[in-house]
Motif scaffolding. Structure first.
Motif, short mmCIF file in Angstrom:
data_model
loop_
_atom_site.label_atom_id
_atom_site.label_comp_id
_atom_site.label_asym_id
_atom_site.label_seq_id
_atom_site.Cartn_x
_atom_site.Cartn_y
_atom_site.Cartn_z
N PRO A 1 17.64 -55.41 -76.25
CA PRO A 1 17.45 -55.01 -77.64
C PRO A 1 17.11 -53.52 -77.72
O PRO A 1 16.50 -52.97 -76.80
CB PRO A 1 16.28 -55.88 -78.11
N ALA A 2 17.51 -52.87 -78.78
CA ALA A 2 17.22 -51.45 -78.96
C ALA A 2 15.71 -51.23 -78.91
O ALA A 2 14.94 -51.95 -79.53
CB ALA A 2 17.78 -50.96 -80.29
N GLY A 3 15.30 -50.24 -78.14
CA GLY A 3 13.87 -49.93 -78.05
C GLY A 3 13.16 -50.56 -76.89
O GLY A 3 11.98 -50.28 -76.64
N ALA A 4 13.84 -51.42 -76.11
CA ALA A 4 13.18 -52.06 -74.97
C ALA A 4 13.08 -51.13 -73.77
O ALA A 4 12.12 -51.21 -73.00
CB ALA A 4 13.93 -53.33 -74.58
N ASN A 5 14.06 -50.24 -73.62
CA ASN A 5 14.06 -49.31 -72.49
C ASN A 5 13.43 -48.00 -72.93
O ASN A 5 14.04 -47.19 -73.63
CB ASN A 5 15.50 -49.08 -72.01
N LEU A 6 12.19 -47.78 -72.48
CA LEU A 6 11.47 -46.56 -72.85
C LEU A 6 11.55 -45.47 -71.78
O LEU A 6 10.85 -44.47 -71.86
CB LEU A 6 10.00 -46.88 -73.13
N GLY A 7 12.36 -45.69 -70.75
CA GLY A 7 12.49 -44.67 -69.72
C GLY A 7 11.28 -44.57 -68.82
O GLY A 7 10.98 -43.50 -68.31
N LEU A 8 10.58 -45.69 -68.61
CA LEU A 8 9.34 -45.66 -67.82
C LEU A 8 9.51 -46.26 -66.44
O LEU A 8 8.53 -46.60 -65.79
CB LEU A 8 8.24 -46.42 -68.59
N SER A 9 10.73 -46.39 -65.96
CA SER A 9 10.97 -46.98 -64.64
C SER A 9 10.75 -45.96 -63.54
O SER A 9 10.91 -44.76 -63.73
CB SER A 9 12.41 -47.50 -64.55
N CYS A 10 10.40 -46.46 -62.36
CA CYS A 10 10.46 -45.62 -61.16
C CYS A 10 11.17 -46.39 -60.04
O CYS A 10 11.06 -46.06 -58.88
CB CYS A 10 9.09 -45.12 -60.73
N GLY A 11 11.89 -47.44 -60.42
CA GLY A 11 12.64 -48.24 -59.48
C GLY A 11 13.22 -49.44 -60.20
O GLY A 11 13.22 -49.50 -61.43
N ASN A 12 13.68 -50.40 -59.42
CA ASN A 12 14.32 -51.58 -60.00
C ASN A 12 13.82 -52.85 -59.32
O ASN A 12 14.43 -53.34 -58.37
CB ASN A 12 15.85 -51.47 -59.85
N PRO A 13 12.71 -53.41 -59.80
CA PRO A 13 12.20 -54.65 -59.18
C PRO A 13 13.13 -55.83 -59.36
O PRO A 13 13.09 -56.79 -58.59
CB PRO A 13 10.86 -54.88 -59.90
N GLN A 14 14.01 -55.77 -60.38
CA GLN A 14 14.98 -56.84 -60.61
C GLN A 14 15.86 -57.04 -59.36
O GLN A 14 16.16 -58.16 -58.97
CB GLN A 14 15.88 -56.49 -61.79
N ALA A 15 16.27 -55.94 -58.76
CA ALA A 15 17.17 -56.01 -57.61
C ALA A 15 16.50 -56.60 -56.39
O ALA A 15 17.16 -57.10 -55.49
CB ALA A 15 17.71 -54.61 -57.30
N LEU A 16 15.16 -56.54 -56.36
CA LEU A 16 14.41 -57.02 -55.20
C LEU A 16 14.02 -58.48 -55.31
O LEU A 16 13.83 -59.16 -54.31
CB LEU A 16 13.11 -56.20 -55.04
N ALA A 17 13.88 -58.96 -56.54
CA ALA A 17 13.19 -60.22 -56.76
C ALA A 17 14.04 -61.47 -56.50
O ALA A 17 13.50 -62.54 -56.26
CB ALA A 17 12.66 -60.27 -58.19
N ALA A 18 15.36 -61.33 -56.54
CA ALA A 18 16.26 -62.47 -56.31
C ALA A 18 15.84 -63.68 -57.13
O ALA A 18 15.65 -64.79 -56.62
CB ALA A 18 16.29 -62.82 -54.82
N MET A 19 15.68 -63.47 -58.43
CA MET A 19 15.25 -64.55 -59.32
C MET A 19 16.32 -65.61 -59.47
O MET A 19 17.51 -65.32 -59.48
CB MET A 19 14.88 -63.96 -60.69
N ARG A 20 15.85 -66.86 -59.59
CA ARG A 20 16.76 -67.99 -59.66
C ARG A 20 16.54 -68.77 -60.96
O ARG A 20 15.43 -68.77 -61.50
CB ARG A 20 16.56 -68.90 -58.46
#
Length: 254
Positions: free
Chosen positions: A49-68
């Motif tokens: 949704p618009a406004g969810a990405n505030l540019g506060l990342s310093c990495g990508n935990p999504q890629a590490l978590a292997a969520m199922r």
């Protein structure tokens, strides 16, 4: 610096609802570019949704978590819901995502974003990472994106994360760390603390503290260029010792 001073400063900064993680993070105009730099796909970002990405990342935990599908995910310091909404798609309707944040303005944004997107498997709770409003042994995956460096009592936070994870549960963190102890001036500077630099642990200490909290299989990937990119995009003056600052991906299990 006192814990309550740091928390008050962090709350004040993020209560503005702006994408300004002090001197490190990009601004809203750079939010998508920064996210792509850290490995989020343009297709993923388009689902937010618009406004969810505030540019506060310093990495990508999504890629590490292997969520199922069907898993319960906890986002530590969920902000406007950026990683929560992406996680919700991965765990599906049978799964659940809980975002915890201590700032009312961020919680309001996140809940409004959830309403706009119609995502039904995400909820946002007010709380601090040192005292999580989450039951024991209830979480499959805990994620965090550039937040744990802001927590004053990291040992207590790590114990809390360990408490809420199920046996075998996973932790996936993107954060900032130092390769060596930074200059004392960085530790004392409030802008550096709020800006994800001053409170960042030395990497070896980070790993040791996680293990002391009970975590096993602690693994680290570090990216010096990512830290430089964040400073470059923010237009801020690089902090003393910037060459020893790294963005890190850390995974561990309970």
């Amino acid at each position: 610096m006192e814990s309550n001073q740091i928390k008050a400063a962090v709350k004040e900064q993020y209560a503005k609802g702006e994408a300004t993680c002090g001197s490190l993070s990009g601004c809203t105009d750079n939010a998508e570019t920064l996210a792509v730099t850290f490995g989020y796909s343009v297709a993923e970002l388009a689902t937010l949704p618009a406004g969810a990405n505030l540019g506060l990342s310093c990495g990508n935990p999504q890629a590490l978590a292997a969520m199922r599908p069907g898993e319960t995910v906890l986002d530590l310091g969920s902000g406007a819901g950026f990683d929560c909404f992406l996680a919700a798609r991965q765990v599906g309707a049978s799964g659940r995502v809980i975002g915890v944040d201590m700032t009312d303005a961020m919680l309001e944004k996140a809940r409004a974003n959830a309403d706009k997107s119609g995502v039904g498997n995400v909820e946002f709770r007010k709380g601090e990472i040192e005292s999580l409003p989450v039951d024991d042994n209830s979480i499959d995956v805990a994620i965090s994106n550039c937040v744990l460096n802001l927590v004053p009592d990291k040992d207590r936070a790590f114990r809390e994360i360990y408490r809420v994870l199920k046996p075998g549960g996973r932790l996936a963190v993107a954060d900032m760390a130092w390769e060596i102890e930074p200059d004392a001036s960085v530790r004392k500077d409030m802008e550096a603390l709020v800006g994800c630099i001053g409170g960042a642990l030395v990497l070896g200490d980070y790993v040791s503290r996680l293990k002391q909290a009970g975590f096993a299989s602690v693994a680290v990937e570090k990216y010096s260029e990512a830290a430089r990119k964040m400073v470059e995009m923010s237009g801020a003056m690089p902090p003393a010792g910037i060459e020893h600052l790294v963005s890190v991906n850390i995974t561990a299990t309970k």
